[in-house]
Design an enzyme around this catalytic site. Structure first.
Site, short mmCIF file in Angstrom:
data_model
loop_
_atom_site.label_atom_id
_atom_site.label_comp_id
_atom_site.label_asym_id
_atom_site.label_seq_id
_atom_site.Cartn_x
_atom_site.Cartn_y
_atom_site.Cartn_z
N SER A 14 0.83 -1.20 0.00
CA SER A 14 0.00 0.00 0.00
C SER A 14 0.88 1.27 0.00
O SER A 14 1.73 1.43 -0.87
CB SER A 14 -0.95 -0.06 1.20
OG SER A 14 -1.93 0.94 1.14
N ASP A 41 -8.52 -5.25 -5.92
CA ASP A 41 -7.91 -4.30 -4.97
C ASP A 41 -8.01 -2.91 -5.60
O ASP A 41 -7.44 -2.66 -6.67
CB ASP A 41 -6.46 -4.70 -4.72
CG ASP A 41 -5.74 -3.76 -3.76
OD1 ASP A 41 -6.27 -2.68 -3.45
OD2 ASP A 41 -4.62 -4.11 -3.36
#
Length: 327
Positions: free
Chosen positions: A102, A162
């Site tokens: 991330s 995602d």
């Protein structure tokens, strides 16, 4: 110690570490690992939200003409860059492996570029999980060139829908964000994957095939990779580093419940299997308290469970004013 902690950044809260590996690698080369964690704090989320691009590196004549990157990522990396380079030099690292998830994957991208250019070291392999777009086409070109024959320059692993790798949007309005190769695109169940184009980071047959709008509700796929959770509070208790305030105020004798829960995977493909739950016991048996630790969706898919209770141990992380406490 062979570990050097990085951060947290004063504004961004970026955290990571550099670790020297025991023994030498091939040819006696000293290997190290550099890793960065994902977003968990308000500072992290503010850094994520600063979509505006900035020229990067900021120094003139940096060898990256026309390069621009996400303003928040650049600011977060700047807060820990000196510590990163200092740790690599201090540990004598000659070859570095880099990883991040991330926000941590975005910081790892900038770190990889610096390790290769400023330090002149080989950074390989580089694993980026759920990485957002970091910069413009000029940055991507320079990032690939800086790899100097390391193929691919990085592995970008994406879990199906995602949403984070679809951000920031690749629109000219924001400056032309684009991904670098090479993407590895996993299915929802993560039981199959496609190795995408080695030249084009925006392979239309991989994550690019689904838009941000189509993926916005699939946040759980951002926090689950290889059927393992990235949510710290859902990790095994031993993996959770609690704050000094939490740990130091716990009463002696507090007991912790730990349960390993197995799900029917056919209906719970986004869960880690098995998933581990840990919490302070309320005085009942761990099996009786477990339902209160499960989400509604989790609770209807439990196949089996194994629970035990153990005493809470107290751990404190203390930060000193270094001028008076150099030891």
């Amino acid at each position: 110690s062979t570990v050097r902690h990085l951060g947290p950044g004063a504004k961004s809260g970026v955290r990571g570490y550099v670790a020297g590996m025991p023994g030498d690698g091939a040819g006696g080369t000293k290997r190290c690992i550099v890793a960065f964690k994902g977003s968990t704090s308000i500072g992290n989320w503010i850094a994520d939200a600063k979509f505006k691009m900035s020229a990067w590196p900021a120094e003139p004549g940096s060898g990256c003409p026309g390069c621009a990157v996400h303003h928040g990522f650049a600011g977060g990396y700047a807060e820990i860059e000196a510590a990163l380079l200092g740790a690599i030099r201090e540990l004598g690292c000659e070859r570095v492996s880099v990883a991040g998830h991330s926000l941590g994957a975005a910081i790892a991208t900038l770190a990889t570029y610096t390790i290769r250019t400023t330090l002149g070291l080989i950074a390989e392999p580089v694993y980026l999980f759920g990485a957002p777009r970091v910069g413009n086409a000029a940055f991507v070109e320079s990032f690939v060139a800086a790899a100097q024959g390391t193929v691919p320059p990085a592995w970008r692993v994406i879990h199906d829908r995602d949403p984070v790798p679809r951000a920031p949007p690749d629109t000219s309005v924001l400056g032309g964000y684009t991904h670098f190769p090479q993407e590895v695109y996993y299915t929802e169940r993560e039981d199959a994957f496609r190795t995408c184009s080695a030249e084009d980071g925006e392979d239309a047959g991989c994550a690019k095939s689904r838009s941000m709008v189509q993926c916005m509700l699939y946040v759980s796929q951002h926090t689950t990779y290889f059927n393992l959770t990235t949510i710290s509070l859902q990790m095994p208790h031993e993996c959770i580093l609690r704050s000094a305030k939490d740990d130091c105020q716990r009463e002696a004798g507090t007991r912790i419940c730990e349960c390993e829960v197995v799900f029917y995977m056919g209906s719970h493909t986004s869960f880690s299997n098995p998933k581990r739950k840990a919490w302070e016991t309320l005085g009942q048996s761990c099996e009786d308290e477990l339902p209160g630790q499960l989400s509604l969706r989790e609770s209807v898919g439990v196949k089996d469970r194994r629970c035990n209770a153990k005493p809470q141990t107290c751990e404190c992380e203390v930060v000193f004013y270094m001028g008076a406490h150099t030891s």
